[in-house]
Design an enzyme around this catalytic site. Structure first.
Site, PDB file in Angstrom:
ATOM      1  N   LYS A  56       0.812  -1.230   0.000  1.00  0.00           N
ATOM      2  CA  LYS A  56       0.000   0.000   0.000  1.00  0.00           C
ATOM      3  C   LYS A  56       0.848   1.284   0.000  1.00  0.00           C
ATOM      4  O   LYS A  56       0.453   2.282  -0.592  1.00  0.00           O
ATOM      5  CB  LYS A  56      -0.968  -0.002   1.188  1.00  0.00           C
ATOM      6  CG  LYS A  56      -2.081  -1.041   1.034  1.00  0.00           C
ATOM      7  CD  LYS A  56      -3.072  -0.958   2.181  1.00  0.00           C
ATOM      8  CE  LYS A  56      -4.155  -2.012   2.025  1.00  0.00           C
ATOM      9  NZ  LYS A  56      -5.130  -1.984   3.109  1.00  0.00           N
ATOM     10  N   ASP A  84     -10.298   2.152   2.218  1.00  0.00           N
ATOM     11  CA  ASP A  84     -10.488   1.330   3.428  1.00  0.00           C
ATOM     12  C   ASP A  84     -11.452   2.013   4.411  1.00  0.00           C
ATOM     13  O   ASP A  84     -12.356   1.379   4.954  1.00  0.00           O
ATOM     14  CB  ASP A  84      -9.147   1.091   4.143  1.00  0.00           C
ATOM     15  CG  ASP A  84      -8.348  -0.039   3.504  1.00  0.00           C
ATOM     16  OD1 ASP A  84      -8.939  -0.871   2.791  1.00  0.00           O
ATOM     17  OD2 ASP A  84      -7.127  -0.080   3.727  1.00  0.00           O
TER      18      ASP A  84
END
Ligand code: NAP
Length: 234
Positions: free
Chosen positions: A32, A68
């Site tokens: 990420k 997220d």
């Protein structure tokens, strides 16, 4: 299409996927931060989280999103939970906690972060003012002060130890959310249900976080419903 890529190959492989006709990709651990670094443009959540989980290949370069937090909050709401009903205790200070903490604050929630490694909790709280920090050892005793408990650690996941957390001091209205989705029912969620508390699992977050990427890639905004759950779980 799952694409396991070695960390050292990430920045060279991703641009070739764009050339091969991919519209974009979702990115997970441990890529990420590397995904963040290769983007020409990023959204505000990705900037605040320092991490990207969705890449969109455009003629003007790679766009990065962090969905997220969006997915976590959308899943709470789908379960009828108001994210800002009261103070929130976030367990963990990793990549997922960053996105979730920022999204909860945008909803108006007051968040407190507790983490095994205290320095990481302090650093995350500093990145998300006015977030507070609680010593990891105090999480059980302080639980009565919170309306929402969120496990963002990897504890409870398959092949990981269970999360050491007692819910005996929980307020009756506490909601317990676990972002782990394998297994679907973690020990933490089972303990919460046994105690009559509302429990929210992590699969819904996984499905909801995929919605903005899918829409950007294919021009269709998918609906997360019971049928989608059934298809994914089967
Ligand atoms: N449902 C979803 O859509 C979704 C989305 C994203 C992530 N996830 C899941 O969320 C979990 C965390 O992801 P992440 O990206 O935030 O990972 P990460 O950046 O590696 O963070 C892991 C966190 O777990 C803590 N931890 C690990 N082992 C521990 C132990 N033995 N005792 C106490 N704390 C421990 C770490 O604490 P330290 O700082 O002390 O190491 C850290 O806070 C993963 O299981 C991932 O699959 C789910």
């Amino acid at each position: 299409m799952p694409l396991p890529i070695r960390p050292e190959d990430f920045s060279s492989v991703i641009p070739t996927l764009a050339k091969a006709g991919f519209a974009g990709v979702n990115v997970t651990i441990p890529h990420k931060e590397a995904a963040f670094a290769i983007c020409a443009r990023i959204d505000d959540f990705a900037r605040r989280a320092g991490a990207v989980n969705t890449l969109i290949f455009t003629p003007r370069g790679i766009e990065g999103l962090n969905t997220d937090g969006y997915g976590f909050v959308a899943n709470l709401r789908a379960h009828g939970v108001n994210p800002a009903a009261g103070p929130v205790l976030v367990l963990g200070a990793g990549g997922a906690a960053r996105g979730i903490g920022a999204a909860l604050q945008d909803e108006g929630a007051q968040i407190t972060i507790t983490n095994r490694t205290p320095e990481r909790a302090v650093a995350l709280a500093a990145a998300l003012p006015p977030a507070k920090v609680l010593p990891w050892e105090s999480r059980d005793a302080a639980l009565g002060d919170y309306a929402l408990l969120v496990n963002t650690t990897s504890l409870g996941m398959v092949h990981e130890p269970p999360l050491p957390m007692s819910l005996s001091r929980a307020a009756p209205g506490l909601t317990v959310a676990d972002i782990i989705f394998a297994p679907l029912e973690t020990q933490l969620l089972a303990d919460a249900r046994l105690q009559g508390l509302q429990a929210v699992g992590g699969l819904g977050m996984l499905l909801h976080q995929a919605v903005p990427g899918f829409e950007a890639w294919f021009g269709i905004r998918p609906v997360v419903d019971d049928e989608l759950y059934r298809i994914v779980v089967a």
